[in-house]
Design a protein around this motif. Structure first.
Motif, PDB file in Angstrom:
ATOM      1  N   LYS A  62       0.764  -1.208  -0.121  1.00  0.00           N
ATOM      2  CA  LYS A  62      -0.031  -0.075  -0.134  1.00  0.00           C
ATOM      3  C   LYS A  62       0.895   1.288  -0.111  1.00  0.00           C
ATOM      4  CE  LYS A  62      -0.644   0.124   5.088  1.00  0.00           C
ATOM      5  NZ  LYS A  62      -1.636   0.392   6.198  1.00  0.00           N
ATOM      6  N   MET A  63       2.348   1.156   0.483  1.00  0.00           N
ATOM      7  CA  MET A  63       2.904   2.476   0.531  1.00  0.00           C
ATOM      8  C   MET A  63       3.336   2.796  -0.959  1.00  0.00           C
ATOM      9  SD  MET A  63       2.907   3.612   3.599  1.00  0.00           S
ATOM     10  CE  MET A  63       2.707   3.129   5.354  1.00  0.00           C
ATOM     11  N   LEU A  64       3.638   1.645  -1.574  1.00  0.00           N
ATOM     12  CA  LEU A  64       3.896   1.771  -2.984  1.00  0.00           C
ATOM     13  C   LEU A  64       2.990   2.524  -3.649  1.00  0.00           C
ATOM     14  CD1 LEU A  64       6.019   1.712  -5.198  1.00  0.00           C
ATOM     15  CD2 LEU A  64       5.386  -0.848  -5.716  1.00  0.00           C
ATOM     16  N   GLU A  65       1.600   2.082  -3.334  1.00  0.00           N
ATOM     17  CA  GLU A  65       0.598   2.581  -4.227  1.00  0.00           C
ATOM     18  C   GLU A  65       0.257   3.937  -3.965  1.00  0.00           C
ATOM     19  OE1 GLU A  65      -2.580  -1.030  -5.087  1.00  0.00           O
ATOM     20  OE2 GLU A  65      -2.462  -0.367  -3.047  1.00  0.00           O
ATOM     21  N   THR A  66       0.477   4.317  -2.618  1.00  0.00           N
ATOM     22  CA  THR A  66       0.259   5.609  -1.958  1.00  0.00           C
ATOM     23  C   THR A  66       1.182   6.659  -2.708  1.00  0.00           C
ATOM     24  OG1 THR A  66      -0.574   4.733  -0.137  1.00  0.00           O
ATOM     25  CG2 THR A  66       0.220   7.143  -0.040  1.00  0.00           C
ATOM     26  N   TYR A  67       2.348   6.269  -2.823  1.00  0.00           N
ATOM     27  CA  TYR A  67       3.316   7.279  -3.137  1.00  0.00           C
ATOM     28  C   TYR A  67       4.025   7.150  -4.461  1.00  0.00           C
ATOM     29  CZ  TYR A  67       2.962   8.590   1.591  1.00  0.00           C
ATOM     30  OH  TYR A  67       2.620   9.171   2.860  1.00  0.00           O
ATOM     31  N   ILE A  68       3.315   6.222  -5.187  1.00  0.00           N
ATOM     32  CA  ILE A  68       4.190   6.074  -6.717  1.00  0.00           C
ATOM     33  C   ILE A  68       4.076   7.477  -7.220  1.00  0.00           C
ATOM     34  CG2 ILE A  68       1.773   5.393  -7.526  1.00  0.00           C
ATOM     35  CD1 ILE A  68       5.030   3.999  -8.494  1.00  0.00           C
ATOM     36  N   ASP A  69       3.102   8.372  -7.152  1.00  0.00           N
ATOM     37  CA  ASP A  69       3.407   9.430  -8.095  1.00  0.00           C
ATOM     38  C   ASP A  69       4.405  10.374  -7.613  1.00  0.00           C
ATOM     39  OD1 ASP A  69       1.208   8.965  -9.565  1.00  0.00           O
ATOM     40  OD2 ASP A  69      -0.390  10.211  -8.290  1.00  0.00           O
ATOM     41  N   LYS A  70       4.773  10.169  -6.227  1.00  0.00           N
ATOM     42  CA  LYS A  70       6.271  11.011  -5.640  1.00  0.00           C
ATOM     43  C   LYS A  70       7.471  10.406  -6.330  1.00  0.00           C
ATOM     44  CE  LYS A  70       4.854  13.208  -1.507  1.00  0.00           C
ATOM     45  NZ  LYS A  70       5.485  14.624  -1.924  1.00  0.00           N
ATOM     46  N   VAL A  71       7.216   8.975  -6.721  1.00  0.00           N
ATOM     47  CA  VAL A  71       8.455   8.370  -7.197  1.00  0.00           C
ATOM     48  C   VAL A  71       8.619   8.672  -8.801  1.00  0.00           C
ATOM     49  CG1 VAL A  71       9.421   6.142  -7.642  1.00  0.00           C
ATOM     50  CG2 VAL A  71       8.305   6.558  -5.514  1.00  0.00           C
ATOM     51  N   THR A  72       7.414   8.705  -9.471  1.00  0.00           N
ATOM     52  CA  THR A  72       7.513   8.707 -10.997  1.00  0.00           C
ATOM     53  C   THR A  72       7.769  10.128 -11.340  1.00  0.00           C
ATOM     54  OG1 THR A  72       5.218   8.577 -11.044  1.00  0.00           O
ATOM     55  CG2 THR A  72       6.462   6.488 -11.210  1.00  0.00           C
ATOM     56  N   VAL A  73       6.805  10.991 -10.630  1.00  0.00           N
ATOM     57  CA  VAL A  73       6.854  12.430 -10.672  1.00  0.00           C
ATOM     58  C   VAL A  73       6.575  12.803 -12.361  1.00  0.00           C
ATOM     59  CG1 VAL A  73       8.059  13.257  -8.852  1.00  0.00           C
ATOM     60  CG2 VAL A  73       9.447  12.737 -10.864  1.00  0.00           C
ATOM     61  N   GLY A  74       5.594  12.108 -12.935  1.00  0.00           N
ATOM     62  CA  GLY A  74       5.012  12.002 -14.220  1.00  0.00           C
ATOM     63  C   GLY A  74       5.949  11.519 -15.369  1.00  0.00           C
ATOM     64  N   ARG A  75       6.912  10.972 -14.990  1.00  0.00           N
ATOM     65  CA  ARG A  75       7.781  10.120 -15.797  1.00  0.00           C
ATOM     66  C   ARG A  75       7.285   8.966 -16.381  1.00  0.00           C
ATOM     67  NH1 ARG A  75      13.305   9.197 -12.603  1.00  0.00           N
ATOM     68  NH2 ARG A  75      11.799   8.952 -11.069  1.00  0.00           N
ATOM     69  N   ALA A  76       7.230   8.534 -17.570  1.00  0.00           N
ATOM     70  CA  ALA A  76       6.820   7.236 -18.162  1.00  0.00           C
ATOM     71  C   ALA A  76       8.082   6.465 -18.505  1.00  0.00           C
ATOM     72  CB  ALA A  76       6.335   7.525 -19.523  1.00  0.00           C
ATOM     73  N   GLY A  77       7.605   5.172 -18.470  1.00  0.00           N
ATOM     74  CA  GLY A  77       8.841   4.148 -18.678  1.00  0.00           C
ATOM     75  C   GLY A  77      10.032   4.282 -17.516  1.00  0.00           C
ATOM     76  N   VAL A  78       9.948   4.360 -16.296  1.00  0.00           N
ATOM     77  CA  VAL A  78      10.978   4.673 -15.384  1.00  0.00           C
ATOM     78  C   VAL A  78      11.654   3.168 -15.080  1.00  0.00           C
ATOM     79  CG1 VAL A  78      11.584   5.184 -13.360  1.00  0.00           C
ATOM     80  CG2 VAL A  78       9.680   6.504 -14.393  1.00  0.00           C
ATOM     81  N   ARG A  79      12.941   3.178 -15.129  1.00  0.00           N
ATOM     82  CA  ARG A  79      13.661   2.075 -14.817  1.00  0.00           C
ATOM     83  C   ARG A  79      13.597   1.655 -13.099  1.00  0.00           C
ATOM     84  NH1 ARG A  79      18.850   0.340 -15.940  1.00  0.00           N
ATOM     85  NH2 ARG A  79      18.331  -1.891 -16.213  1.00  0.00           N
ATOM     86  N   PHE A  80      12.898   0.806 -12.726  1.00  0.00           N
ATOM     87  CA  PHE A  80      12.848   0.486 -11.338  1.00  0.00           C
ATOM     88  C   PHE A  80      13.787  -0.448 -10.913  1.00  0.00           C
ATOM     89  CE2 PHE A  80       8.898   2.810 -11.252  1.00  0.00           C
ATOM     90  CZ  PHE A  80       8.509   3.278 -10.005  1.00  0.00           C
ATOM     91  N   PHE A  81      14.532  -0.538  -9.745  1.00  0.00           N
ATOM     92  CA  PHE A  81      15.187  -1.331  -9.029  1.00  0.00           C
ATOM     93  C   PHE A  81      14.489  -1.952  -7.836  1.00  0.00           C
ATOM     94  CE2 PHE A  81      18.974  -2.888  -6.546  1.00  0.00           C
ATOM     95  CZ  PHE A  81      19.320  -3.934  -7.141  1.00  0.00           C
TER      96      PHE A  81
END
Length: 262
Positions: A62-81
């Motif tokens: 749920k924390m990933l769901e809650t803060y995903i926008d703060k992580v991606t900040v509008g970026r598409a196709g982000v490389r996640f580790f």
């Protein structure tokens, strides 16, 4: 007047240094009960073999769901580790959003279960730069999972990343390895990386871990020199399972860590 001004500055510096020393002593005292706790790699593999994987969550965190926008900040196709990824559903969720995912996990069983339980086909190949390691690549999604010791992974193998999701990695590695771990993570961070870190606070006198106690002060000592750190959320997450460990409180902290602009 000038002499007294200098004296006040010196006194202020001394008091500041004393406060820092006290802070370091407090953190050392907090960490002492778990300082020598060691989980061998083989023990983690045994947990998967014996299905002792209470740390695995059957849903997207749920924390990933809650803060995903703060992580991606509008970026598409982000490389996640995703370090020590297990078979987390978070990885498919991220890939379904159009991001690419690279995970590292010691258990081959966990990796295969991830693909099989999500009805995904995959290929398997050796990793030339890491003797004995394999990488499993999803056919339908941009997901690559490396089966190896995390500390054998590097940017020369996997490149750098625009995002990192650390739900159960820093809290799982042996406490003595945290500085080495932080050095690895920062080396994997691209300049625009946004690192979402989940940590736990509890009384380490009552439970030896893992997951291990990681106080906020240590997060700052590990990453503060090169990164900005924002505490996004604090939540009481004590459950009956945790009470069974002997705990009387359990607090989850979520941090957003970003490289300092130069």
């Amino acid at each position: 007047m000038r002499a007294s001004g200098v004296l006040f500055k010196v006194l202020g510096l001394v008091l500041c240094q004393a406060a820092v020393s006290r802070g370091k002593a407090n953190v050392t005292s907090m960490l002492a009960p778990q300082a020598d706790r060691v989980m061998a790699i083989g023990e983690w593999e045994e947990r998967w073999q014996e299905d002792r994987i209470g740390f695995h969550q059957p849903n997207v965190h749920k924390m990933l769901e809650t803060y995903i926008d703060k992580v991606t900040v509008g970026r598409a196709g982000v490389r996640f580790f995703v370090p020590l990824c297990g078979k987390a559903l978070d990885m498919k969720w991220l890939a379904d959003m159009g991001h690419s995912v690279v995970g590292v996990e010691i258990s081959e069983m966990a990796i295969k279960q991830f693909f099989e339980e999500n009805n995904m086909t995959y290929s398997e190949e050796a990793v030339p730069d890491i003797p004995g390691a394999k990488v499993y690549k999803g056919s339908e999604r941009n997901i690559s999972l490396y089966q190896c010791d995390l500390f054998n992974f590097s940017s020369s193998v996997g490149g750098q990343f625009g995002a990192i999701w650390d739900r159960g990695s820093l809290v799982a590695i042996n406490p003595r390895d945290r500085e080495k771990y932080a050095a690895l993570i920062t080396s994997l961070m691209a300049k625009d990386c946004r690192y979402l870190l989940d940590t736990l606070l509890y009384n380490p006198e009552l439970y030896s871990g893992p997951p291990f106690l990681v106080p906020d002060e240590q997060v700052h000592s590990l990453y503060g020199n090169s990164c900005d750190i924002e505490l996004l959320q604090t939540e009481d997450v004590l459950s009956e399972r945790n009470r069974g460990w002997g705990l009387d409180y359990l607090t989850e902290h979520v941090h957003l860590i970003t490289p300092k602009s130069t």
